[in-house]
Write a protein that holds these residues in place. Structure first.
Motif, short mmCIF file in Angstrom:
data_model
loop_
_atom_site.label_atom_id
_atom_site.label_comp_id
_atom_site.label_asym_id
_atom_site.label_seq_id
_atom_site.Cartn_x
_atom_site.Cartn_y
_atom_site.Cartn_z
N GLY A 89 0.73 -1.22 -0.01
CA GLY A 89 0.06 -0.10 -0.10
C GLY A 89 0.81 1.06 -0.08
O GLY A 89 0.42 2.40 -0.56
N VAL A 90 1.94 1.26 0.93
CA VAL A 90 3.08 2.52 0.86
C VAL A 90 3.53 2.65 -0.58
O VAL A 90 3.62 3.78 -1.01
N LEU A 91 3.94 1.55 -1.07
CA LEU A 91 4.57 1.67 -2.48
C LEU A 91 3.79 2.06 -3.44
O LEU A 91 4.01 2.74 -4.40
N GLU A 92 2.46 1.71 -3.40
CA GLU A 92 1.40 2.13 -4.41
C GLU A 92 1.19 3.68 -4.17
O GLU A 92 1.29 4.31 -5.29
N ALA A 93 0.94 3.92 -3.00
CA ALA A 93 0.75 5.47 -2.67
C ALA A 93 2.03 6.24 -3.26
O ALA A 93 2.07 7.33 -3.82
N LEU A 94 3.45 5.67 -2.86
CA LEU A 94 4.37 6.50 -3.68
C LEU A 94 4.71 6.42 -4.99
O LEU A 94 5.13 7.37 -5.56
N ASN A 95 4.06 5.30 -5.73
CA ASN A 95 3.99 5.53 -7.06
C ASN A 95 3.10 6.30 -7.67
O ASN A 95 3.48 6.97 -8.87
N ASP A 96 1.91 6.84 -6.87
CA ASP A 96 1.13 7.99 -7.59
C ASP A 96 1.76 9.24 -7.41
O ASP A 96 1.18 10.17 -8.28
N VAL A 97 2.81 9.56 -6.69
CA VAL A 97 3.43 10.59 -6.48
C VAL A 97 4.34 11.18 -7.73
O VAL A 97 5.05 10.15 -8.04
N PRO A 98 4.17 12.20 -8.40
CA PRO A 98 5.07 12.36 -9.63
C PRO A 98 6.42 12.58 -9.23
O PRO A 98 6.90 12.97 -8.44
N LEU A 99 7.21 11.90 -10.00
CA LEU A 99 8.67 12.04 -10.00
C LEU A 99 9.25 11.02 -8.94
O LEU A 99 10.45 10.85 -8.88
N VAL A 100 8.32 10.33 -8.07
CA VAL A 100 8.98 9.56 -7.11
C VAL A 100 9.44 8.37 -7.57
O VAL A 100 10.50 7.93 -7.38
N ALA A 101 8.77 7.71 -8.43
CA ALA A 101 9.11 6.45 -8.88
C ALA A 101 10.30 6.50 -9.88
O ALA A 101 11.12 5.58 -9.59
N PRO A 102 10.33 7.61 -10.87
CA PRO A 102 11.52 7.69 -11.52
C PRO A 102 12.89 7.92 -10.49
O PRO A 102 13.98 7.39 -10.88
N VAL A 103 12.70 8.66 -9.71
CA VAL A 103 13.94 9.14 -8.78
C VAL A 103 14.39 7.49 -8.19
O VAL A 103 15.38 7.24 -7.90
N PHE A 104 13.31 6.76 -7.70
CA PHE A 104 13.64 5.49 -6.92
C PHE A 104 14.49 4.65 -8.15
O PHE A 104 15.28 3.81 -7.55
N GLU A 105 13.90 4.66 -9.37
CA GLU A 105 14.62 3.78 -10.20
C GLU A 105 15.84 4.45 -10.42
O GLU A 105 16.66 3.24 -10.48
N LEU A 106 16.29 5.43 -10.29
CA LEU A 106 17.48 6.04 -10.68
C LEU A 106 18.56 5.59 -9.43
O LEU A 106 19.75 5.41 -9.62
N ILE A 107 18.00 5.85 -8.41
CA ILE A 107 18.83 5.31 -7.20
C ILE A 107 19.13 3.84 -7.31
O ILE A 107 20.10 3.50 -6.77
N GLY A 108 18.04 2.94 -7.68
CA GLY A 108 18.46 1.53 -7.71
C GLY A 108 19.43 1.28 -8.97
O GLY A 108 20.40 0.41 -8.62
#
Length: 145
Positions: A89-108
């Protein structure tokens, strides 16, 4: 109709006895009905409930002592399932925030690049990684001595 009172040290019981006599035959009774008063029935029910409630801690402790390992296993499975649901649920909520998912992908991707450079390119570094993995495994699992 007769009424009898029986006294005991613990409680008083009142009984109402109804007798129907047959008029044609001397000394023959057809029905005998006894009815306890509602207060004595309530007292019996109250005594039973109090007995059960007074013995409840012993029942619960015996049940837990008999089934301790299965209860702990079921509890851990339920806690794991709930924590996975919350994490998703937390990850799904974070994916809905703009630019958070791409930033996490860059960090990974950055961490993966660093890990490959640090541990996997040279044989000495791979040996160091295996040593760290073995020490971590000994800390978690224990020695096989």
């Amino acid at each position: 109709m007769t009424q009898a009172n029986f006294s005991d040290d613990a409680q008083t019981v009142t009984e109402i006895v109804t007798l129907d006599l047959v008029a044609d035959q001397a000394g023959v009774m057809t029905t005998v009905t006894t009815a306890e008063t509602p207060t004595s029935q309530f007292q019996d029910i109250k005594d039973q409930v109090l007995t059960i409630l007074s013995e409840l801690p012993a029942y619960v402790s015996n049940f837990f002592a008999d089934y301790q390992k299965p209860l702990i296993t079921v509890g851990l499975i339920l806690a794991g399932g709930i924590s996975i649901k919350v994490m998703l649920g937390v990850l799904e909520a974070l994916n809905d925030v703009p630019l958070v998912a791409p930033v996490f992908e860059l960090i990974g991707m950055g961490y993966t690049g660093w890990f490959v450079y640090r541990y996997l390119l040279k044989a000495a570094n791979r040996q160091e990684l295996l040593t760290e993995i073995d020490s971590l495994k000994e800390q978690v699992v224990g020695n096989d001595s």
